[in-house]
Scaffold this motif. Structure first.
Motif, PDB file in Angstrom:
ATOM      1  N   PRO A 170      92.681 -56.781  47.668  1.00 40.06           N
ATOM      2  CA  PRO A 170      93.220 -55.539  48.245  1.00 40.06           C
ATOM      3  C   PRO A 170      92.150 -54.483  48.526  1.00 40.06           C
ATOM      4  CG  PRO A 170      94.495 -56.228  46.339  1.00 40.06           C
ATOM      5  CD  PRO A 170      93.282 -57.100  46.379  1.00 40.06           C
ATOM      6  N   VAL A 171      92.374 -53.718  49.594  1.00 41.17           N
ATOM      7  CA  VAL A 171      91.533 -52.561  49.884  1.00 41.17           C
ATOM      8  C   VAL A 171      91.757 -51.564  48.752  1.00 41.17           C
ATOM      9  CG1 VAL A 171      91.171 -50.613  51.461  1.00 41.17           C
ATOM     10  CG2 VAL A 171      91.643 -52.896  52.384  1.00 41.17           C
ATOM     11  N   PRO A 172      90.688 -51.094  48.096  1.00 34.70           N
ATOM     12  CA  PRO A 172      90.890 -50.156  46.981  1.00 34.70           C
ATOM     13  C   PRO A 172      91.324 -48.779  47.469  1.00 34.70           C
ATOM     14  CG  PRO A 172      88.544 -50.507  47.362  1.00 34.70           C
ATOM     15  CD  PRO A 172      89.278 -51.439  48.287  1.00 34.70           C
ATOM     16  N   ALA A 173      92.178 -48.163  46.688  1.00 34.05           N
ATOM     17  CA  ALA A 173      92.582 -46.787  46.975  1.00 34.05           C
ATOM     18  C   ALA A 173      91.415 -45.868  46.652  1.00 34.05           C
ATOM     19  CB  ALA A 173      93.799 -46.419  46.131  1.00 34.05           C
ATOM     20  N   HIS A 174      91.085 -44.965  47.580  1.00 32.10           N
ATOM     21  CA  HIS A 174      89.995 -44.041  47.305  1.00 32.10           C
ATOM     22  C   HIS A 174      90.245 -42.674  47.915  1.00 32.10           C
ATOM     23  CE1 HIS A 174      86.067 -42.227  46.919  1.00 32.10           C
ATOM     24  NE2 HIS A 174      85.821 -43.136  45.996  1.00 32.10           N
ATOM     25  N   THR A 175      90.003 -42.546  49.210  1.00 33.71           N
ATOM     26  CA  THR A 175      90.162 -41.279  49.901  1.00 33.71           C
ATOM     27  C   THR A 175      91.367 -41.427  50.820  1.00 33.71           C
ATOM     28  OG1 THR A 175      87.777 -40.933  49.782  1.00 33.71           O
ATOM     29  CG2 THR A 175      89.015 -39.572  51.358  1.00 33.71           C
ATOM     30  N   VAL A 176      92.485 -40.852  50.415  1.00 35.16           N
ATOM     31  CA  VAL A 176      93.745 -41.053  51.133  1.00 35.16           C
ATOM     32  C   VAL A 176      94.098 -39.755  51.857  1.00 35.16           C
ATOM     33  CG1 VAL A 176      96.148 -41.796  50.935  1.00 35.16           C
ATOM     34  CG2 VAL A 176      94.437 -42.712  49.338  1.00 35.16           C
ATOM     35  N   VAL A 177      94.271 -39.869  53.181  1.00 35.66           N
ATOM     36  CA  VAL A 177      94.497 -38.705  54.036  1.00 35.66           C
ATOM     37  C   VAL A 177      95.963 -38.666  54.475  1.00 35.66           C
ATOM     38  CG1 VAL A 177      93.852 -37.590  56.212  1.00 35.66           C
ATOM     39  CG2 VAL A 177      92.109 -38.784  54.851  1.00 35.66           C
ATOM     40  N   ASP A 178      96.608 -37.526  54.283  1.00 35.08           N
ATOM     41  CA  ASP A 178      97.985 -37.324  54.713  1.00 35.08           C
ATOM     42  C   ASP A 178      98.014 -37.235  56.240  1.00 35.08           C
ATOM     43  OD1 ASP A 178     100.577 -36.466  55.278  1.00 35.08           O
ATOM     44  OD2 ASP A 178     100.466 -34.674  54.023  1.00 35.08           O
ATOM     45  N   VAL A 179      98.689 -38.199  56.890  1.00 30.92           N
ATOM     46  CA  VAL A 179      98.799 -38.199  58.351  1.00 30.92           C
ATOM     47  C   VAL A 179     100.257 -38.038  58.789  1.00 30.92           C
ATOM     48  CG1 VAL A 179      96.664 -39.514  58.691  1.00 30.92           C
ATOM     49  CG2 VAL A 179      98.853 -40.733  58.497  1.00 30.92           C
ATOM     50  N   SER A 180     101.086 -37.513  57.900  1.00 31.34           N
ATOM     51  CA  SER A 180     102.500 -37.330  58.230  1.00 31.34           C
ATOM     52  C   SER A 180     102.674 -36.482  59.487  1.00 31.34           C
ATOM     53  CB  SER A 180     103.239 -36.665  57.062  1.00 31.34           C
ATOM     54  OG  SER A 180     103.073 -37.399  55.873  1.00 31.34           O
ATOM     55  N   GLY A 181     101.891 -35.441  59.623  1.00 32.92           N
ATOM     56  CA  GLY A 181     102.014 -34.526  60.752  1.00 32.92           C
ATOM     57  C   GLY A 181     101.479 -35.065  62.069  1.00 32.92           C
ATOM     58  N   THR A 182     100.667 -36.108  62.027  1.00 35.03           N
ATOM     59  CA  THR A 182     100.096 -36.674  63.257  1.00 35.03           C
ATOM     60  C   THR A 182     100.583 -38.103  63.503  1.00 35.03           C
ATOM     61  OG1 THR A 182      98.121 -37.348  62.028  1.00 35.03           O
ATOM     62  CG2 THR A 182      98.015 -35.240  63.211  1.00 35.03           C
ATOM     63  N   TRP A 183     101.577 -38.529  62.729  1.00 34.65           N
ATOM     64  CA  TRP A 183     102.053 -39.910  62.851  1.00 34.65           C
ATOM     65  C   TRP A 183     102.589 -40.221  64.236  1.00 34.65           C
ATOM     66  CZ3 TRP A 183     100.823 -44.084  60.616  1.00 34.65           C
ATOM     67  CH2 TRP A 183     101.558 -45.230  60.831  1.00 34.65           C
ATOM     68  N   SER A 184     103.347 -39.311  64.821  1.00 34.24           N
ATOM     69  CA  SER A 184     103.905 -39.581  66.147  1.00 34.24           C
ATOM     70  C   SER A 184     102.799 -39.695  67.194  1.00 34.24           C
ATOM     71  CB  SER A 184     104.921 -38.511  66.544  1.00 34.24           C
ATOM     72  OG  SER A 184     104.299 -37.249  66.610  1.00 34.24           O
ATOM     73  N   THR A 185     101.720 -38.934  67.036  1.00 33.76           N
ATOM     74  CA  THR A 185     100.587 -39.031  67.957  1.00 33.76           C
ATOM     75  C   THR A 185      99.922 -40.393  67.813  1.00 33.76           C
ATOM     76  OG1 THR A 185     100.243 -36.644  67.782  1.00 33.76           O
ATOM     77  CG2 THR A 185      98.413 -37.956  68.662  1.00 33.76           C
ATOM     78  N   LYS A 186      99.752 -40.853  66.574  1.00 36.00           N
ATOM     79  CA  LYS A 186      99.174 -42.183  66.347  1.00 36.00           C
ATOM     80  C   LYS A 186     100.021 -43.251  67.026  1.00 36.00           C
ATOM     81  CE  LYS A 186      98.327 -45.634  62.767  1.00 36.00           C
ATOM     82  NZ  LYS A 186      97.291 -45.832  61.770  1.00 36.00           N
ATOM     83  N   LEU A 187     101.336 -43.189  66.854  1.00 34.66           N
ATOM     84  CA  LEU A 187     102.208 -44.198  67.459  1.00 34.66           C
ATOM     85  C   LEU A 187     102.148 -44.155  68.977  1.00 34.66           C
ATOM     86  CD1 LEU A 187     105.372 -44.188  65.177  1.00 34.66           C
ATOM     87  CD2 LEU A 187     103.412 -45.761  65.147  1.00 34.66           C
ATOM     88  N   GLN A 188     102.071 -42.954  69.536  1.00 38.15           N
ATOM     89  CA  GLN A 188     101.958 -42.821  70.992  1.00 38.15           C
ATOM     90  C   GLN A 188     100.646 -43.440  71.479  1.00 38.15           C
ATOM     91  OE1 GLN A 188     102.180 -38.758  72.354  1.00 38.15           O
ATOM     92  NE2 GLN A 188     101.880 -39.314  74.492  1.00 38.15           N
ATOM     93  N   ALA A 189      99.553 -43.201  70.756  1.00 38.81           N
ATOM     94  CA  ALA A 189      98.253 -43.778  71.130  1.00 38.81           C
ATOM     95  C   ALA A 189      98.276 -45.298  70.998  1.00 38.81           C
ATOM     96  CB  ALA A 189      97.149 -43.184  70.258  1.00 38.81           C
ATOM     97  N   LEU A 190      98.882 -45.795  69.943  1.00 41.17           N
ATOM     98  CA  LEU A 190      98.978 -47.243  69.751  1.00 41.17           C
ATOM     99  C   LEU A 190      99.824 -47.877  70.852  1.00 41.17           C
ATOM    100  CD1 LEU A 190      98.036 -49.501  67.888  1.00 41.17           C
ATOM    101  CD2 LEU A 190     100.029 -49.038  66.441  1.00 41.17           C
ATOM    102  N   ALA A 191     100.872 -47.191  71.282  1.00 42.43           N
ATOM    103  CA  ALA A 191     101.746 -47.705  72.343  1.00 42.43           C
ATOM    104  C   ALA A 191     101.019 -47.818  73.682  1.00 42.43           C
ATOM    105  CB  ALA A 191     102.977 -46.815  72.478  1.00 42.43           C
ATOM    106  N   ALA A 192      99.902 -47.105  73.851  1.00 42.06           N
ATOM    107  CA  ALA A 192      99.127 -47.203  75.093  1.00 42.06           C
ATOM    108  C   ALA A 192      98.539 -48.600  75.279  1.00 42.06           C
ATOM    109  CB  ALA A 192      98.008 -46.158  75.094  1.00 42.06           C
ATOM    110  N   HIS A 193      98.521 -49.392  74.218  1.00 40.05           N
ATOM    111  CA  HIS A 193      97.945 -50.747  74.266  1.00 40.05           C
ATOM    112  C   HIS A 193      99.053 -51.758  74.552  1.00 40.05           C
ATOM    113  CE1 HIS A 193      93.979 -49.401  72.972  1.00 40.05           C
ATOM    114  NE2 HIS A 193      94.663 -48.482  72.304  1.00 40.05           N
ATOM    115  N   GLY A 194      99.648 -51.631  75.742  1.00 40.47           N
ATOM    116  CA  GLY A 194     100.791 -52.448  76.123  1.00 40.47           C
ATOM    117  C   GLY A 194     100.521 -53.931  76.247  1.00 40.47           C
TER     118      GLY A 194
END
Length: 197
Positions: free
Chosen positions: A127-151
């Motif tokens: 497993p990838v060890p837990a270390h520096t964990v960044v809260d991305v709750s507020g930018t999650w929809s932007t991430k999904l929109q960017a990922l969706a660009a890879h049709g």
């Protein structure tokens, strides 16, 4: 700056964090090897959604990555785990690691290097060890929109659900909705310091 192996890797593994950095005014760069169409156009579209500049690398080897690092002098670099299960992820991470010492000695940059998550959070060593964990709750929809660009990629069937599961797992670990995890890589024997515990 991210240095990744594929056109959609920045969006998949660190898209929430990149969107957060861009929203906070940081200059965000995504460096990936050149890909044929439609992947090249998808990379540009995904980067634009995240608010990032896209750098296409013609030869993803240590020498070209060294030149890019000298030109950009990023404060932080993100890449794949050095023991990633994907051979192309390992190759670009190893090339980056080979490029970093000369640049750091000459410029002092990057000051911090981190590896990202990977397929279902598992490397060749476990497993990838837990270390520096960044809260991305507020930018999650932007991430999904960017990922969706890879049709051209199986986002809805494969990558999207995996990204969702990993983000929810890391989020639960720090008490938020969604998060992304990073593991520091020693840069000439140094790792990022903390101001308090």
């Amino acid at each position: 700056m991210t240095v990744m192996a594929h056109a959609d890797d920045a969006e998949l593994w660190v898209g929430g964090t990149l969107a957060l950095c861009a929203a906070q005014g940081s200059v965000v760069r995504i460096a990936v090897p050149s890909h044929p169409e439609p992947r090249a156009a998808e990379a540009a579209a995904g980067a634009a959604v995240l608010g990032a500049n896209l750098h296409l690398i013609e030869e993803p080897r240590a020498a070209s990555l060294r030149d890019l690092l000298f030109d950009v002098r990023p404060e932080v670099v993100l890449t794949h785990p050095l023991r990633d299960v994907h051979a192309e992820h390992r190759a670009i991470a190893e090339a980056l690691l080979a490029a970093i010492p000369d640049v750091v000695i000459a410029t002092g940059h990057p000051r911090r290097v981190y590896t990202t998550d990977t397929y279902n959070g598992l490397t060749l060593d476990g497993p990838v060890p837990a270390h520096t964990v960044v809260d991305v709750s507020g930018t999650w929809s932007t991430k999904l929109q960017a990922l969706a660009a890879h049709g051209s990629q199986p986002v809805a069937e494969h990558f999207g659900p995996m990204a969702e599961a990993l983000a929810e797992l890391w989020g639960r670990r720090i008490g938020v909705t969604r998060a992304e995890n990073f593991v520091p890589v020693p840069v000439l024997g140094r790792i990022p310091g903390a101001t308090a515990i």
